[in-house]
Design a protein around this motif. Sequence first.
Motif, PDB file in Angstrom:
ATOM      1  N   SER A  25     -81.035  48.928  42.500  1.00 14.05           N
ATOM      2  CA  SER A  25     -82.475  48.551  42.007  1.00 14.05           C
ATOM      3  C   SER A  25     -82.593  46.879  41.970  1.00 14.05           C
ATOM      4  CB  SER A  25     -82.889  49.244  40.814  1.00 14.05           C
ATOM      5  OG  SER A  25     -82.663  50.724  40.811  1.00 14.05           O
ATOM      6  N   PHE A  26     -81.479  46.186  41.459  1.00 21.45           N
ATOM      7  CA  PHE A  26     -81.661  44.974  41.163  1.00 21.45           C
ATOM      8  C   PHE A  26     -80.693  44.196  42.191  1.00 21.45           C
ATOM      9  CE2 PHE A  26     -82.217  47.102  37.352  1.00 21.45           C
ATOM     10  CZ  PHE A  26     -83.752  46.735  36.948  1.00 21.45           C
ATOM     11  N   LYS A  27     -81.185  44.610  43.682  1.00 20.91           N
ATOM     12  CA  LYS A  27     -80.750  43.929  44.734  1.00 20.91           C
ATOM     13  C   LYS A  27     -81.630  43.614  45.963  1.00 20.91           C
ATOM     14  CE  LYS A  27     -76.970  44.038  48.172  1.00 20.91           C
ATOM     15  NZ  LYS A  27     -75.729  44.678  48.905  1.00 20.91           N
ATOM     16  N   TYR A  44     -75.461  42.732  41.065  1.00 22.63           N
ATOM     17  CA  TYR A  44     -74.255  43.383  41.171  1.00 22.63           C
ATOM     18  C   TYR A  44     -73.071  42.510  41.594  1.00 22.63           C
ATOM     19  CZ  TYR A  44     -77.681  47.020  40.976  1.00 22.63           C
ATOM     20  OH  TYR A  44     -78.814  47.862  40.658  1.00 22.63           O
ATOM     21  N   GLU A  45     -73.074  41.965  42.841  1.00 21.68           N
ATOM     22  CA  GLU A  45     -72.053  41.200  43.047  1.00 21.68           C
ATOM     23  C   GLU A  45     -72.261  39.433  42.710  1.00 21.68           C
ATOM     24  OE1 GLU A  45     -73.473  43.265  45.944  1.00 21.68           O
ATOM     25  OE2 GLU A  45     -72.000  44.700  45.372  1.00 21.68           O
ATOM     26  N   LYS A  46     -73.465  39.324  42.349  1.00 19.94           N
ATOM     27  CA  LYS A  46     -74.023  37.864  41.846  1.00 19.94           C
ATOM     28  C   LYS A  46     -73.318  36.828  42.914  1.00 19.94           C
ATOM     29  CE  LYS A  46     -73.862  39.383  36.973  1.00 19.94           C
ATOM     30  NZ  LYS A  46     -73.466  39.340  36.056  1.00 19.94           N
ATOM     31  N   ASN A  47     -73.811  36.973  44.016  1.00 15.12           N
ATOM     32  CA  ASN A  47     -73.202  36.143  45.304  1.00 15.12           C
ATOM     33  C   ASN A  47     -74.240  35.444  46.104  1.00 15.12           C
ATOM     34  OD1 ASN A  47     -74.283  38.271  46.542  1.00 15.12           O
ATOM     35  ND2 ASN A  47     -72.315  38.796  47.737  1.00 15.12           N
ATOM     36  N   GLY A  52     -79.921  25.234  51.312  1.00 13.44           N
ATOM     37  CA  GLY A  52     -79.962  23.948  51.328  1.00 13.44           C
ATOM     38  C   GLY A  52     -79.351  23.524  49.903  1.00 13.44           C
ATOM     39  N   GLN A  53     -79.221  24.319  48.947  1.00  9.10           N
ATOM     40  CA  GLN A  53     -78.756  24.007  47.524  1.00  9.10           C
ATOM     41  C   GLN A  53     -77.501  24.692  47.342  1.00  9.10           C
ATOM     42  OE1 GLN A  53     -81.682  23.615  44.598  1.00  9.10           O
ATOM     43  NE2 GLN A  53     -83.434  23.356  46.275  1.00  9.10           N
ATOM     44  N   GLU A  54     -76.537  24.649  48.141  1.00  8.28           N
ATOM     45  CA  GLU A  54     -75.318  25.468  48.061  1.00  8.28           C
ATOM     46  C   GLU A  54     -74.302  25.001  46.812  1.00  8.28           C
ATOM     47  OE1 GLU A  54     -76.618  24.470  50.955  1.00  8.28           O
ATOM     48  OE2 GLU A  54     -77.087  26.488  51.981  1.00  8.28           O
ATOM     49  N   LEU A  55     -74.601  23.763  46.507  1.00  7.37           N
ATOM     50  CA  LEU A  55     -73.603  23.131  45.425  1.00  7.37           C
ATOM     51  C   LEU A  55     -73.711  23.927  44.123  1.00  7.37           C
ATOM     52  CD1 LEU A  55     -75.317  20.898  43.139  1.00  7.37           C
ATOM     53  CD2 LEU A  55     -76.192  20.422  45.075  1.00  7.37           C
ATOM     54  N   TYR A  56     -74.823  24.822  43.980  1.00 11.12           N
ATOM     55  CA  TYR A  56     -74.959  25.631  42.850  1.00 11.12           C
ATOM     56  C   TYR A  56     -73.824  26.732  43.124  1.00 11.12           C
ATOM     57  CZ  TYR A  56     -79.510  23.623  41.564  1.00 11.12           C
ATOM     58  OH  TYR A  56     -80.479  22.734  41.075  1.00 11.12           O
ATOM     59  N   GLY A  57     -73.577  26.894  44.147  1.00 11.79           N
ATOM     60  CA  GLY A  57     -72.330  28.032  44.264  1.00 11.79           C
ATOM     61  C   GLY A  57     -73.108  29.432  44.245  1.00 11.79           C
ATOM     62  N   GLU A  58     -72.435  30.586  44.145  1.00  9.06           N
ATOM     63  CA  GLU A  58     -72.921  31.722  44.275  1.00  9.06           C
ATOM     64  C   GLU A  58     -73.631  32.226  42.691  1.00  9.06           C
ATOM     65  OE1 GLU A  58     -69.668  34.238  45.431  1.00  9.06           O
ATOM     66  OE2 GLU A  58     -69.902  33.822  47.654  1.00  9.06           O
ATOM     67  N   LEU A  59     -74.693  32.806  42.776  1.00  9.48           N
ATOM     68  CA  LEU A  59     -75.505  33.077  41.705  1.00  9.48           C
ATOM     69  C   LEU A  59     -75.900  34.561  41.578  1.00  9.48           C
ATOM     70  CD1 LEU A  59     -77.776  29.960  41.987  1.00  9.48           C
ATOM     71  CD2 LEU A  59     -76.050  30.167  40.339  1.00  9.48           C
ATOM     72  N   PRO A  60     -76.541  35.000  40.585  1.00  7.49           N
ATOM     73  CA  PRO A  60     -76.849  36.221  40.492  1.00  7.49           C
ATOM     74  C   PRO A  60     -78.550  36.351  41.470  1.00  7.49           C
ATOM     75  CG  PRO A  60     -76.415  35.595  38.391  1.00  7.49           C
ATOM     76  CD  PRO A  60     -76.356  34.375  39.232  1.00  7.49           C
ATOM     77  N   GLY A  61     -78.978  35.185  41.483  1.00  9.74           N
ATOM     78  CA  GLY A  61     -80.488  35.106  42.370  1.00  9.74           C
ATOM     79  C   GLY A  61     -81.118  33.822  42.070  1.00  9.74           C
ATOM     80  N   TYR A  62     -82.288  33.764  42.643  1.00  4.87           N
ATOM     81  CA  TYR A  62     -83.315  32.829  42.403  1.00  4.87           C
ATOM     82  C   TYR A  62     -84.766  33.053  42.598  1.00  4.87           C
ATOM     83  CZ  TYR A  62     -82.746  32.041  47.260  1.00  4.87           C
ATOM     84  OH  TYR A  62     -82.865  32.184  48.834  1.00  4.87           O
ATOM     85  N   LEU A  63     -85.670  32.310  42.299  1.00  6.64           N
ATOM     86  CA  LEU A  63     -86.915  32.452  42.152  1.00  6.64           C
ATOM     87  C   LEU A  63     -87.409  31.267  43.069  1.00  6.64           C
ATOM     88  CD1 LEU A  63     -89.860  33.451  39.740  1.00  6.64           C
ATOM     89  CD2 LEU A  63     -90.023  31.339  41.144  1.00  6.64           C
ATOM     90  N   GLY A  64     -88.129  31.648  44.113  1.00  3.81           N
ATOM     91  CA  GLY A  64     -88.606  30.363  44.993  1.00  3.81           C
ATOM     92  C   GLY A  64     -89.901  30.678  45.370  1.00  3.81           C
ATOM     93  N   ARG A  65     -90.557  29.547  46.313  1.00  8.42           N
ATOM     94  CA  ARG A  65     -91.980  29.596  46.402  1.00  8.42           C
ATOM     95  C   ARG A  65     -91.762  29.632  48.071  1.00  8.42           C
ATOM     96  NH1 ARG A  65     -96.717  26.500  47.680  1.00  8.42           N
ATOM     97  NH2 ARG A  65     -98.520  27.688  47.299  1.00  8.42           N
ATOM     98  N   LYS A  66     -92.634  30.316  48.685  1.00  4.26           N
ATOM     99  CA  LYS A  66     -92.802  30.168  50.108  1.00  4.26           C
ATOM    100  C   LYS A  66     -93.189  28.933  50.603  1.00  4.26           C
ATOM    101  CE  LYS A  66     -95.430  32.555  53.729  1.00  4.26           C
ATOM    102  NZ  LYS A  66     -96.543  33.520  53.855  1.00  4.26           N
ATOM    103  N   GLY A  67     -92.310  28.341  51.627  1.00  6.76           N
ATOM    104  CA  GLY A  67     -92.658  26.983  51.925  1.00  6.76           C
ATOM    105  C   GLY A  67     -92.133  25.912  51.378  1.00  6.76           C
ATOM    106  N   HIS A  68     -91.475  25.982  50.354  1.00  2.00           N
ATOM    107  CA  HIS A  68     -90.833  25.140  49.609  1.00  2.00           C
ATOM    108  C   HIS A  68     -89.274  25.186  49.222  1.00  2.00           C
ATOM    109  CE1 HIS A  68     -94.716  22.835  48.411  1.00  2.00           C
ATOM    110  NE2 HIS A  68     -95.067  24.131  48.779  1.00  2.00           N
ATOM    111  N   SER A  69     -88.551  23.978  49.225  1.00  6.39           N
ATOM    112  CA  SER A  69     -87.252  24.240  48.696  1.00  6.39           C
ATOM    113  C   SER A  69     -86.936  24.289  47.149  1.00  6.39           C
ATOM    114  CB  SER A  69     -86.437  23.053  49.289  1.00  6.39           C
ATOM    115  OG  SER A  69     -86.948  22.027  48.650  1.00  6.39           O
ATOM    116  N   PHE A  70     -88.025  24.045  46.230  1.00  5.78           N
ATOM    117  CA  PHE A  70     -87.908  23.994  44.949  1.00  5.78           C
ATOM    118  C   PHE A  70     -87.827  25.566  44.394  1.00  5.78           C
ATOM    119  CE2 PHE A  70     -89.806  24.935  40.620  1.00  5.78           C
ATOM    120  CZ  PHE A  70     -89.060  23.831  40.065  1.00  5.78           C
TER     121      PHE A  70
END
Length: 140
Positions: A25-27, A44-47, A52-70
């Motif tokens: 459900s959470f993937k 589950y795997e938190k990968n 463009g911001q790979e320096l954060y490494g592997e994470l559980p996820g992120y929230l983004g906006r369409k058309g932006h890197s923020f």
Amino acid sequence: MKRTVIVILMGLLMLPAFAQKEGKSFKGYFYNEEYEVFLRINFYEKNMKVPGQELYGELPGYLGRKGHSFCWVMVEAEIDNEKKASMTMINDFGSEDLEASLTRKNDSVYIFKQEKGSTVKIPKNGKWQKLPKTLEFKKR
């Protein structure tokens, strides 16, 4: 004897249909059309890696906006039960953080709720737009 063998074979063939599958459900990818924001998560795997911001490494996820890197990155995520997960997020500058929850309403609709901390703000037309405390996302 033939009937017994046939019944046993039919039972074995139908067994996978009755087996419970591990829920994921959470993937996946979740989208909110109104604000053009999305969630990419794998609690589950938190990968997950932010493009463009790979320096954060592997994470559980992120929230983004369409058309932006923020983005707002999820630094911690925990599945509370089969319908609810909790997470800690920071903006990509690291200057704001918050705690939020993601609740599964049904198979394709999820409710994201900001619980404590900063308000999620996203760039829109050169300004910061605050998102509502509660947002509905659809799984794609």
